[in-house]
Design a protein around this motif. Structure first.
Motif, PDB file in Angstrom:
ATOM      1  N   UNK A  16       0.737  -1.236  -0.077  1.00 56.10           N
ATOM      2  CA  UNK A  16      -0.124   0.153  -0.145  1.00 56.10           C
ATOM      3  C   UNK A  16       0.813   1.138  -0.095  1.00 56.10           C
ATOM      4  N   UNK A  17       1.807   1.392   0.824  1.00 58.96           N
ATOM      5  CA  UNK A  17       2.812   2.435   0.950  1.00 58.96           C
ATOM      6  C   UNK A  17       3.392   2.427  -0.322  1.00 58.96           C
ATOM      7  N   UNK A  78      -9.671   2.880  -7.278  1.00 55.60           N
ATOM      8  CA  UNK A  78      -9.639   2.483  -5.853  1.00 55.60           C
ATOM      9  C   UNK A  78      -8.560   1.066  -5.767  1.00 55.60           C
ATOM     10  N   UNK A  79      -7.776   1.334  -4.846  1.00 55.55           N
ATOM     11  CA  UNK A  79      -6.822   0.005  -4.517  1.00 55.55           C
ATOM     12  C   UNK A  79      -7.098  -0.398  -3.280  1.00 55.55           C
ATOM     13  N   UNK A  80      -7.833  -1.501  -3.120  1.00 56.86           N
ATOM     14  CA  UNK A  80      -8.163  -2.383  -2.263  1.00 56.86           C
ATOM     15  C   UNK A  80      -7.130  -3.043  -1.682  1.00 56.86           C
ATOM     16  N   UNK A  81      -6.309  -2.506  -0.815  1.00 56.91           N
ATOM     17  CA  UNK A  81      -5.209  -3.426  -0.378  1.00 56.91           C
ATOM     18  C   UNK A  81      -5.066  -3.980   0.795  1.00 56.91           C
ATOM     19  N   UNK A  82      -5.959  -3.359   1.964  1.00 57.79           N
ATOM     20  CA  UNK A  82      -5.894  -3.753   3.353  1.00 57.79           C
ATOM     21  C   UNK A  82      -6.145  -5.050   3.364  1.00 57.79           C
ATOM     22  N   UNK A  83      -5.542  -5.874   4.286  1.00 56.32           N
ATOM     23  CA  UNK A  83      -5.841  -7.222   4.680  1.00 56.32           C
ATOM     24  C   UNK A  83      -4.590  -7.746   5.348  1.00 56.32           C
ATOM     25  N   UNK A  84      -4.817  -9.267   5.887  1.00 55.17           N
ATOM     26  CA  UNK A  84      -3.967  -9.804   6.496  1.00 55.17           C
ATOM     27  C   UNK A  84      -4.411 -11.307   6.579  1.00 55.17           C
ATOM     28  N   UNK A  85      -3.183 -11.932   7.021  1.00 56.55           N
ATOM     29  CA  UNK A  85      -3.380 -13.552   6.891  1.00 56.55           C
ATOM     30  C   UNK A  85      -3.696 -14.156   8.263  1.00 56.55           C
ATOM     31  N   UNK A 104     -12.075  -7.850   7.113  1.00 57.85           N
ATOM     32  CA  UNK A 104     -11.054  -7.186   6.578  1.00 57.85           C
ATOM     33  C   UNK A 104     -10.816  -7.503   4.918  1.00 57.85           C
ATOM     34  N   UNK A 105     -10.503  -8.663   4.770  1.00 57.00           N
ATOM     35  CA  UNK A 105     -10.221  -9.113   3.236  1.00 57.00           C
ATOM     36  C   UNK A 105     -11.201  -8.990   2.387  1.00 57.00           C
ATOM     37  N   UNK A 106     -12.577  -9.229   2.668  1.00 55.76           N
ATOM     38  CA  UNK A 106     -13.548  -9.368   1.717  1.00 55.76           C
ATOM     39  C   UNK A 106     -14.660  -8.122   1.785  1.00 55.76           C
ATOM     40  N   UNK A 107     -15.282  -8.361   2.976  1.00 56.65           N
ATOM     41  CA  UNK A 107     -16.418  -7.138   2.906  1.00 56.65           C
ATOM     42  C   UNK A 107     -15.885  -6.077   3.113  1.00 56.65           C
ATOM     43  N   UNK A 108     -14.773  -5.578   3.662  1.00 58.24           N
ATOM     44  CA  UNK A 108     -14.122  -4.145   3.621  1.00 58.24           C
ATOM     45  C   UNK A 108     -14.201  -3.652   2.223  1.00 58.24           C
TER      46      UNK A 108
END
Length: 283
Positions: A16-17, A78-85, A104-108
């Motif tokens: 993202x950065x 729109x770049x949907x990058x927020x997420x975690x494993x 976080x990974x889908x609904x957000x």
């Protein structure tokens, strides 16, 4: 040409950065969003506008989109990058954590798409970039919930692409391979906490070590390679629908396509050290 306005989530580090900085370099007006604003302060030196945004908080996402429209009058990227494993044996992962992974990974990501689409439709232009993973095409041991989110976002992206094409909007999927970010360390820690003790301990500890071991870390690609690919997609007149990029992405997706399910399972157990860890162990 009108300056493109871009929103990048998960902009406090990693992909993202790098993406926020790359899009700014291309001349875009860039809004970087993340929960921790303190970790994005350095981006203001590059004239990137920072937003406090939690992709599990609807009001937070609505406020972010409203601010961009109020200040710029449009949103182009729109770049949907927020997420975690979130890794762990299906039997061990609390259902609350499973839901959090999907939130976080889908609904957000999908909620932000819903908020951005009316403005893109009014412009009859826009690019939605969803960061999935090679994990949206393959599977790894003890990663059921994580892979579930990535497979889901891949499918949603495909359906969305057909829905919004008549309005001049592109939907692009980015499938990173192994990238030098905080992701692996966080995923490995979560795996050990969840399944590092008990019946799945041997598998969990082997898998965690494969994620953060020197052999894996040395081969990971820099996040800049993903940022460059996103830049290529958002500036193309007709971008590809998918870009598999980064260490292991193309070969792993290729191998998944040609191997049977059990053959791929065996390859992954060997590659992650799980086969060795389970030798002679009674289960």
């Amino acid at each position: 040409m009108t300056t493109k306005v871009a929103l990048v989530t998960g902009a406090s580090s990693g992909i993202g950065e790098s993406t926020a900085l790359k899009l700014k370099e291309l001349g875009c007006t860039v809004y970087g969003a993340a929960r921790r604003v303190d970790r994005m302060q350095h981006l203001t030196k590059s004239d990137i506008r920072i937003l406090a945004m939690d992709v599990t908080d609807d009001a937070s996402m609505q406020a972010g989109i409203d601010k961009i429209i109020a200040e710029e009058g449009r949103i182009d990227v729109l770049v949907n990058n927020a997420g975690y494993g979130s890794y762990g044996a299906v039997e061990d992962v609390p259902i609350e954590e499973a839901r959090a992974q999907f939130e976080v990974n889908v609904f957000g990501a999908v909620r932000l798409i819903q908020l951005a689409l009316p403005h893109m439709r009014a412009q009859r232009s826009g690019t939605i970039v969803n960061i999935t993973s090679m994990g949206g095409k393959i599977h790894t041991p003890l990663g059921a919930w994580y892979h579930g989110t990535k497979f889901a976002l891949e499918a949603i992206s495909d359906c969305l692409r057909m829905e919004v094409q008549p309005f001049g909007i592109d939907v692009v999927v980015i499938e990173p391979g192994g990238i030098k970010t905080e992701w692996a360390g966080i995923a490995a820690d979560k795996l050990r906490q969840t399944s590092g003790h008990g019946l799945y301990a041997a598998q969990a500890n082997a898998m965690a070590q494969s994620m953060i071991g020197d052999a894996s870390v040395k081969r990971q690609s820099p996040p800049q390679i993903i940022a460059d690919t996103i830049a290529k997609a958002v500036t193309a007149s007709k971008p590809k629908t998918r870009y598999a990029i980064g260490f292991g992405a193309k070969p792993m997706i290729f191998m998944r396509g040609i191997l049977s399910d059990r053959a791929f399972d065996g390859m992954m157990r060997t590659a992650t050290g799980i086969s060795k860890a389970l030798k002679g162990q009674k289960v």
